[in-house]
Write a protein that holds these residues in place. Structure first.
Motif, PDB file in Angstrom:
ATOM      1  N   ASP A 239       0.868  -1.186   0.119  1.00 53.57           N
ATOM      2  CA  ASP A 239       0.082  -0.046   0.078  1.00 53.57           C
ATOM      3  C   ASP A 239       0.790   1.248  -0.042  1.00 53.57           C
ATOM      4  O   ASP A 239       0.530   2.282  -0.789  1.00 53.57           O
ATOM      5  N   GLU A 240       2.153   1.414   0.928  1.00 50.10           N
ATOM      6  CA  GLU A 240       2.824   2.424   0.884  1.00 50.10           C
ATOM      7  C   GLU A 240       3.516   2.794  -0.617  1.00 50.10           C
ATOM      8  O   GLU A 240       3.600   3.828  -1.000  1.00 50.10           O
ATOM      9  N   LEU A 241       3.966   1.609  -1.209  1.00 48.00           N
ATOM     10  CA  LEU A 241       4.613   1.757  -2.357  1.00 48.00           C
ATOM     11  C   LEU A 241       3.552   2.279  -3.532  1.00 48.00           C
ATOM     12  O   LEU A 241       3.968   3.049  -4.517  1.00 48.00           O
ATOM     13  N   LYS A 242       2.295   1.840  -3.480  1.00 51.15           N
ATOM     14  CA  LYS A 242       1.326   2.152  -4.612  1.00 51.15           C
ATOM     15  C   LYS A 242       1.295   3.938  -4.356  1.00 51.15           C
ATOM     16  O   LYS A 242       0.844   4.425  -5.295  1.00 51.15           O
ATOM     17  N   GLU A 243       0.857   4.235  -3.023  1.00 51.48           N
ATOM     18  CA  GLU A 243       0.951   5.583  -2.450  1.00 51.48           C
ATOM     19  C   GLU A 243       1.946   6.534  -3.061  1.00 51.48           C
ATOM     20  O   GLU A 243       1.841   7.615  -3.423  1.00 51.48           O
ATOM     21  N   LEU A 244       3.345   5.991  -3.427  1.00 49.56           N
ATOM     22  CA  LEU A 244       4.370   6.399  -4.012  1.00 49.56           C
ATOM     23  C   LEU A 244       4.473   6.313  -5.538  1.00 49.56           C
ATOM     24  O   LEU A 244       5.192   6.809  -6.037  1.00 49.56           O
ATOM     25  N   SER A 245       3.450   5.848  -6.068  1.00 46.76           N
ATOM     26  CA  SER A 245       3.330   5.573  -7.721  1.00 46.76           C
ATOM     27  C   SER A 245       4.088   4.785  -8.078  1.00 46.76           C
ATOM     28  O   SER A 245       4.637   4.366  -9.281  1.00 46.76           O
ATOM     29  N   LEU A 246       4.443   3.462  -7.397  1.00 43.89           N
ATOM     30  CA  LEU A 246       5.198   2.633  -7.570  1.00 43.89           C
ATOM     31  C   LEU A 246       4.414   1.185  -7.774  1.00 43.89           C
ATOM     32  O   LEU A 246       3.802   0.866  -6.605  1.00 43.89           O
ATOM     33  N   ASP A 247       4.866   0.379  -8.401  1.00 45.33           N
ATOM     34  CA  ASP A 247       4.241  -1.072  -8.853  1.00 45.33           C
ATOM     35  C   ASP A 247       5.123  -2.122  -7.600  1.00 45.33           C
ATOM     36  O   ASP A 247       6.052  -1.746  -6.980  1.00 45.33           O
ATOM     37  N   VAL A 248       4.708  -3.329  -7.680  1.00 43.60           N
ATOM     38  CA  VAL A 248       5.347  -4.265  -7.142  1.00 43.60           C
ATOM     39  C   VAL A 248       5.253  -5.457  -8.082  1.00 43.60           C
ATOM     40  O   VAL A 248       4.883  -5.443  -9.099  1.00 43.60           O
ATOM     41  N   PRO A 249       6.344  -6.384  -7.725  1.00 38.14           N
ATOM     42  CA  PRO A 249       6.661  -7.424  -8.621  1.00 38.14           C
ATOM     43  C   PRO A 249       5.292  -8.275  -8.905  1.00 38.14           C
ATOM     44  O   PRO A 249       4.607  -7.984  -7.947  1.00 38.14           O
ATOM     45  N   GLN A 250       5.203  -8.845 -10.162  1.00 36.64           N
ATOM     46  CA  GLN A 250       3.775  -9.269 -10.602  1.00 36.64           C
ATOM     47  C   GLN A 250       3.328 -10.461  -9.455  1.00 36.64           C
ATOM     48  O   GLN A 250       2.239 -10.525  -9.064  1.00 36.64           O
ATOM     49  N   MET A 251       4.298 -11.472  -9.123  1.00 33.97           N
ATOM     50  CA  MET A 251       3.851 -12.384  -8.093  1.00 33.97           C
ATOM     51  C   MET A 251       3.565 -11.578  -6.655  1.00 33.97           C
ATOM     52  O   MET A 251       2.674 -12.056  -5.840  1.00 33.97           O
ATOM     53  N   THR A 252       4.404 -10.744  -6.397  1.00 30.49           N
ATOM     54  CA  THR A 252       3.942 -10.035  -5.094  1.00 30.49           C
ATOM     55  C   THR A 252       2.583  -9.381  -5.083  1.00 30.49           C
ATOM     56  O   THR A 252       1.603  -9.572  -4.191  1.00 30.49           O
ATOM     57  N   GLU A 253       2.192  -8.849  -6.310  1.00 28.35           N
ATOM     58  CA  GLU A 253       0.852  -8.372  -6.514  1.00 28.35           C
ATOM     59  C   GLU A 253      -0.205  -9.244  -6.479  1.00 28.35           C
ATOM     60  O   GLU A 253      -1.437  -9.031  -5.682  1.00 28.35           O
ATOM     61  N   PRO A 266       1.684 -15.247   3.360  1.00 28.99           N
ATOM     62  CA  PRO A 266       2.696 -14.306   4.183  1.00 28.99           C
ATOM     63  C   PRO A 266       2.718 -12.973   3.343  1.00 28.99           C
ATOM     64  O   PRO A 266       2.510 -13.020   2.011  1.00 28.99           O
ATOM     65  N   LEU A 267       3.105 -11.759   3.818  1.00 31.70           N
ATOM     66  CA  LEU A 267       3.639 -10.655   3.032  1.00 31.70           C
ATOM     67  C   LEU A 267       4.831 -10.813   2.462  1.00 31.70           C
ATOM     68  O   LEU A 267       5.688 -11.609   2.912  1.00 31.70           O
ATOM     69  N   GLY A 268       5.203 -10.107   1.237  1.00 29.65           N
ATOM     70  CA  GLY A 268       6.531  -9.956   0.751  1.00 29.65           C
ATOM     71  C   GLY A 268       6.657 -11.417  -0.139  1.00 29.65           C
ATOM     72  O   GLY A 268       8.021 -11.579  -0.301  1.00 29.65           O
ATOM     73  N   ILE A 269       5.906 -12.156  -0.520  1.00 35.40           N
ATOM     74  CA  ILE A 269       6.171 -13.109  -1.450  1.00 35.40           C
ATOM     75  C   ILE A 269       6.766 -12.360  -2.884  1.00 35.40           C
ATOM     76  O   ILE A 269       6.277 -11.406  -3.268  1.00 35.40           O
ATOM     77  N   LEU A 270       7.831 -12.866  -3.242  1.00 38.80           N
ATOM     78  CA  LEU A 270       8.830 -12.234  -4.205  1.00 38.80           C
ATOM     79  C   LEU A 270       8.557 -13.009  -5.734  1.00 38.80           C
ATOM     80  O   LEU A 270       8.727 -12.353  -6.957  1.00 38.80           O
ATOM     81  N   THR A 271       8.685 -14.314  -5.551  1.00 33.68           N
ATOM     82  CA  THR A 271       8.753 -15.177  -6.860  1.00 33.68           C
ATOM     83  C   THR A 271       7.451 -16.129  -7.033  1.00 33.68           C
ATOM     84  O   THR A 271       6.859 -16.456  -6.159  1.00 33.68           O
ATOM     85  N   ARG A 272       7.372 -16.632  -8.377  1.00 30.18           N
ATOM     86  CA  ARG A 272       6.571 -17.640  -8.681  1.00 30.18           C
ATOM     87  C   ARG A 272       6.496 -18.875  -7.679  1.00 30.18           C
ATOM     88  O   ARG A 272       5.696 -19.427  -7.246  1.00 30.18           O
ATOM     89  N   GLU A 273       8.045 -19.293  -7.896  1.00 27.95           N
ATOM     90  CA  GLU A 273       8.202 -20.256  -6.938  1.00 27.95           C
ATOM     91  C   GLU A 273       7.857 -20.311  -5.454  1.00 27.95           C
ATOM     92  O   GLU A 273       7.108 -21.399  -4.901  1.00 27.95           O
ATOM     93  N   GLU A 274       7.751 -19.272  -5.061  1.00 29.51           N
ATOM     94  CA  GLU A 274       7.516 -18.869  -3.491  1.00 29.51           C
ATOM     95  C   GLU A 274       6.072 -19.018  -3.335  1.00 29.51           C
ATOM     96  O   GLU A 274       5.403 -19.578  -2.393  1.00 29.51           O
TER      97      GLU A 274
END
Length: 295
Positions: A239-253, A266-274
């Protein structure tokens, strides 16, 4: 040991009229302080105008701070006597490789930097061979850069910096003009230089996936550092990143949306495998419960 130290750095762009009168002053960096350790891989994120590219240019002495200091391996960028050694120590790769490639043959372009440093011919030949090998461009050494793809040109630009034997490479959005294949090639090269050669990497980017493998992410906004931490910590703050007009990695989204829908992820998932690692037990559990109810 620190590769880069910035202390209370201010920088502003001044716009003047034809009579040299100041029309407008835009502050690009405001009281910025940070340190970057040798051998680390740091990504700097931020929307357009956040100050990240200005910060990159300060690291090589291309621009000088209005106030504050920037030290590269202990050398002050404002010291003219140190500028050559600073640029030897900290190489730059820019967004458009065509602006950085000047020779008509790949190997001649890679040799250009060490030639200007006065490196002996035998050593230049060795450095060119080594640099082209490290970026996987040995087979193209006698080719014209004009015949290369965007990703290949960018790898040649990186080889040209490598031939000057830097301790640090600053990349200012080097994949912005490349297709997905070219981006993958360049990022694979950058990661290998960091892991195998121990070269400090400062990578300015707006592609979130490129930041996943970094040791550290710095997020800038309005000339200031607003976040600083490991990729998992930063990308947990969707949410904080979106407020800064930034995206997140696709898998995180995707994981973020599934979590909002009620899945215990959990929060902060980064990859497809994860993501699959966390989703598959939930799917198996749901199937088992459904099977029991059907019975």
């Amino acid at each position: 040991m620190n590769m880069i130290e910035a202390a209370h750095v201010f920088y502003e762009y001044v716009q003047k009229d034809e009579n040299d009168n100041i029309e407008e002053v835009n502050e690009a960096l405001s009281d910025l302080s940070l340190t970057i350790e040798k051998g680390s891989f740091v990504c700097v994120l931020g929307h357009n105008g956040s100050g990240k590219s200005t910060f990159a240019k300060l690291l090589n002495g291309l621009q000088l701070p209005k106030e504050g200091t920037i030290l590269i391996s202990g050398m002050d960028t404002r010291d003219d006597a140190s500028l050559l050694n600073i640029r030897r120590s900290c190489g730059m790769v820019f967004q458009n490789p065509d602006n950085q490639i000047i020779a008509n043959v790949v190997e001649e372009d890679v040799a250009f930097g060490p030639e200007n440093l006065g490196v002996p011919t035998d050593e230049i030949i060795r450095r060119v061979d080594e640099a082209l090998s490290k970026v996987g461009m040995e087979a193209y050494r006698l080719k014209s850069p004009n015949r290369l793809s965007g990703g290949q040109k960018q790898r040649v630009a990186i080889a040209g910096v490598m031939a000057m034997k830097p301790e640090c490479i600053v990349l200012d959005e080097p994949t912005a003009m490349l297709d997905p294949s070219g981006r993958r090639d360049v990022m694979r090269t950058v990661r290998e230089l960091n892991k195998r050669e121990g070269i400090t990497i400062v990578h300015i980017t707006h592609y979130m996936e490129e930041a996943v493998d970094a040791d550290r992410i710095i997020v800038m906004d309005d000339g200031k550092i607003v976040m600083d931490g490991a990729p998992r910590d930063i990308f947990s703050r969707v949410d904080e990143l979106k407020e800064l007009s930034l995206d997140v990695p696709q898998m995180t989204e995707l994981a973020y949306e599934l979590r909002k829908a009620g899945l215990p992820l959990p929060l902060g998932i980064l990859t497809r495998e994860e993501l699959l690692q966390h989703l598959l037990p939930l799917i198996r559990k749901a199937r088992k419960e459904r099977g029991g109810k059907d019975a």
